[in-house]
Design an enzyme around this catalytic site. Structure first.
Site, PDB file in Angstrom:
ATOM      1  N   ASN A   7       0.879  -1.173   0.000  1.00 10.75           N
ATOM      2  CA  ASN A   7       0.000   0.000   0.000  1.00 10.75           C
ATOM      3  C   ASN A   7       0.916   1.222   0.000  1.00 10.75           C
ATOM      4  O   ASN A   7       1.454   1.599   1.036  1.00 10.75           O
ATOM      5  CB  ASN A   7      -0.881  -0.044   1.252  1.00 10.75           C
ATOM      6  N   ARG A  90      -2.527  -2.084  -3.526  1.00 14.87           N
ATOM      7  CA  ARG A  90      -3.745  -1.303  -3.326  1.00 14.87           C
ATOM      8  C   ARG A  90      -3.675  -0.097  -4.270  1.00 14.87           C
ATOM      9  O   ARG A  90      -2.692   0.642  -4.267  1.00 14.87           O
ATOM     10  CB  ARG A  90      -3.800  -0.812  -1.883  1.00 14.87           C
ATOM     11  N   HIS A 179     -12.887   3.142  -0.597  1.00 15.10           N
ATOM     12  CA  HIS A 179     -12.896   2.152   0.506  1.00 15.10           C
ATOM     13  C   HIS A 179     -13.569   0.853   0.058  1.00 15.10           C
ATOM     14  O   HIS A 179     -14.111   0.108   0.888  1.00 15.10           O
ATOM     15  CB  HIS A 179     -13.695   2.657   1.739  1.00 15.10           C
ATOM     16  N   ARG A 240     -11.936  16.387   6.461  1.00 18.45           N
ATOM     17  CA  ARG A 240     -12.644  16.678   5.206  1.00 18.45           C
ATOM     18  C   ARG A 240     -14.086  17.084   5.494  1.00 18.45           C
ATOM     19  O   ARG A 240     -14.724  16.518   6.382  1.00 18.45           O
ATOM     20  CB  ARG A 240     -12.661  15.440   4.299  1.00 18.45           C
ATOM     21  N   GLY A 332     -15.441   3.283  13.736  1.00 19.18           N
ATOM     22  CA  GLY A 332     -16.527   2.301  13.785  1.00 19.18           C
ATOM     23  C   GLY A 332     -16.242   1.171  14.754  1.00 19.18           C
ATOM     24  O   GLY A 332     -17.140   0.648  15.421  1.00 19.18           O
ATOM     25  N   ASN A 334     -13.920   1.350  17.348  1.00 18.03           N
ATOM     26  CA  ASN A 334     -13.441   1.751  18.681  1.00 18.03           C
ATOM     27  C   ASN A 334     -14.297   2.761  19.426  1.00 18.03           C
ATOM     28  O   ASN A 334     -14.261   2.791  20.653  1.00 18.03           O
ATOM     29  CB  ASN A 334     -12.029   2.353  18.563  1.00 18.03           C
ATOM     30  N   GLU A 385      -8.518  -4.804   4.970  1.00 18.71           N
ATOM     31  CA  GLU A 385      -8.344  -4.519   3.542  1.00 18.71           C
ATOM     32  C   GLU A 385      -7.182  -5.311   2.952  1.00 18.71           C
ATOM     33  O   GLU A 385      -7.242  -5.766   1.808  1.00 18.71           O
ATOM     34  CB  GLU A 385      -8.129  -3.015   3.344  1.00 18.71           C
TER      35      GLU A 385
END
Ligand code: ADP
Length: 399
Positions: A7, A90, A179, A240, A332, A334, A385
């Protein structure tokens, strides 16, 4: 079979070596500060962690050092490079040219280069990673796994923007979504957990991390997703903005004397929960600040949860129902406060969580946090991933 997953970022290169017979990670590591003073390689295996500080002016040299670390007699885990059967990369953007993973070739590389302008922050780095591997291990097959590919099944009504059709045709301006490997992995895990046939499922996957996106997955296929032409769209994120009225840009540009590039940089780096709170983009800092009474941190958490909640509602409409809601990625998995806030007051949709089950400590396992009156199954599924990339690479080699 051993597969190396790579990656590559603009100044970083993360890697994991998988034994695909057991789908286990033999070694993982990463290089940081490529091309910047103070480059460092951190290599972690059952033999412990090795930190190598050495100048790495480019990705090729970084890749050479990674391979050297992998075969090192002291801390390496394989005897020679020939033990690596394939490399899986990736890649951010397929530009609509690939609806699935592909084997690397010169032709595929040229298409990636043509599409680089669609992902200017990630694609040049992804390409450097491919070129570096090709140079240092020319005989090893490589696969490219695209973040956009899982979203290729979206129907036109979901991916079209309401713009001049010629601009869609001529410049490929449409929603792509990102994603994808994560949404694919957690939706498949959810289907397995539910014990149903993929065709019979309606799932919403919430990948909430540094960047966040929500997907609607009907019958095992993506039918809509919140990110768009770039990863800037959708729910608010760490830094963002997510969705915003585009006319704000002209207004702010005039007020603050910004160019269009400044505006995009602003929306990418200065907004999101960090912008609202003035505290941090990290949800650990935000929840702590909110607990300590910081009103802007509370507001940032509210705006984030409300954004996620609204996408969930709209995807229930898009799929005409919902069987399972999945949370994944850093936040999501933690931040229980976010899961709680998102699922609050959703009983009209048959969504309610078990508050006690929701406050578990992350142990890397799937957790069922469904409340006792909930019609919808609510799961937390740790994403992986890299494993998807390794599986896709293995599939391509075998078929
Ligand atoms: P990315 O890969 O997009 O950088 P991650 O999926 O790793 O993001 O998510 C990182 C975010 O998860 C952090 O910014 C932080 O807000 C949130 N987070 C909350 N709790 C934890 C935790 N215990 N460990 C890691 N990240 C956490």
């Amino acid at each position: 079979m051993k597969i190396l997953v790579v990656n590559a970022g603009s100044s970083s290169l993360k890697y994991q070596l998988f034994d695909m017979d057991t789908e286990s990670v033999i070694v993982k590591g990463g290089v940081e500060r490529i091309g910047i003073r103070g480059s460092v390689l951190k290599h972690k295996s059952a033999k412990g962690e090795k930190v190598i500080e050495q100048d790495m002016p480019n990705h090729k040299i970084a890749m050479q050092l990674v391979l050297k670390a992998l075969v090192d007699p002291e801390y390496g885990t394989i005897k020679s490079m020939s033990e690596i059967d394939a490399v899986g990369h990736r890649v951010l953007h397929s530009g609509g040219d690939f609806d699935r993973s592909v084997l690397f070739s010169e032709g595929v590389l040229q298409i990636c280069k043509k599409n680089a302008e669609l992902g200017p922050l990630h694609m040049p780095a992804n390409i450097l990673g491919m070129e570096a591997c090709r140079e240092v291990m020319p005989d090893t097959p490589m696969a490219l796994v695209f973040d956009t590919a899982f979203h290729a099944t979206m129907p036109p009504c979901a991916y079209m923007y309401a713009i001049d059709y010629d601009d869609y045709k001529n410049y490929k301006v449409r929603k792509y979504g990102f994603h994808g490997t994560s949404h694919k992995y957690v939706s498949q895990e959810a289907i397995r957990y539910l014990g149903k046939k993929a065709e019979d499922t309606k799932i919403i996957t919430c990948h909430l991390g540094g960047g966040s996106s929500i997907s609607a997955v009907k019958g095992g296929k993506c039918v809509d997703t919140s990110m768009g032409f770039t990863p800037l769209a959708g729910v608010p994120m760490g830094t963002r903005s997510g969705d915003i009225d585009p006319a704000v840009l002209e207004y702010l540009a005039a007020k603050k004397n910004l160019t269009i590039l400044d505006c995009i940089e602003y929306l990418n780096k200065k907004c999101g929960v960090a912008g609202i709170s003035g505290v941090s983009s990290d949800f650990r800092d935000l929840t702590k600040a909110a607990d300590d009474g910081n009103e802007r941190a509370k507001l940032a958490l509210d705006v984030f949860a409300y954004g996620v909640k609204k996408y969930i509602g709209s995807y229930i409409a898009a799929m005409n129902g919902l069987d399972c809601l999945v949370f994944t990625a850093g936040i999501g998995e933690n931040t229980w406060q976010v899961r709680k806030a998102v699922c609050e007051n959703m009983d009209f949709f048959g969504i309610s969580i078990d508050e006690k089950a929701n406050e578990y400590k992350n142990d890397g396992m799937i957790h069922d946090i469904t409340g006792k009156d909930s019609k919808v199954k609510i799961l937390v599924i740790p994403t992986n991933e890299e494993l998807v990339i390794a599986r896709e690479t293995k599939n391509l080699l075998e078929h």
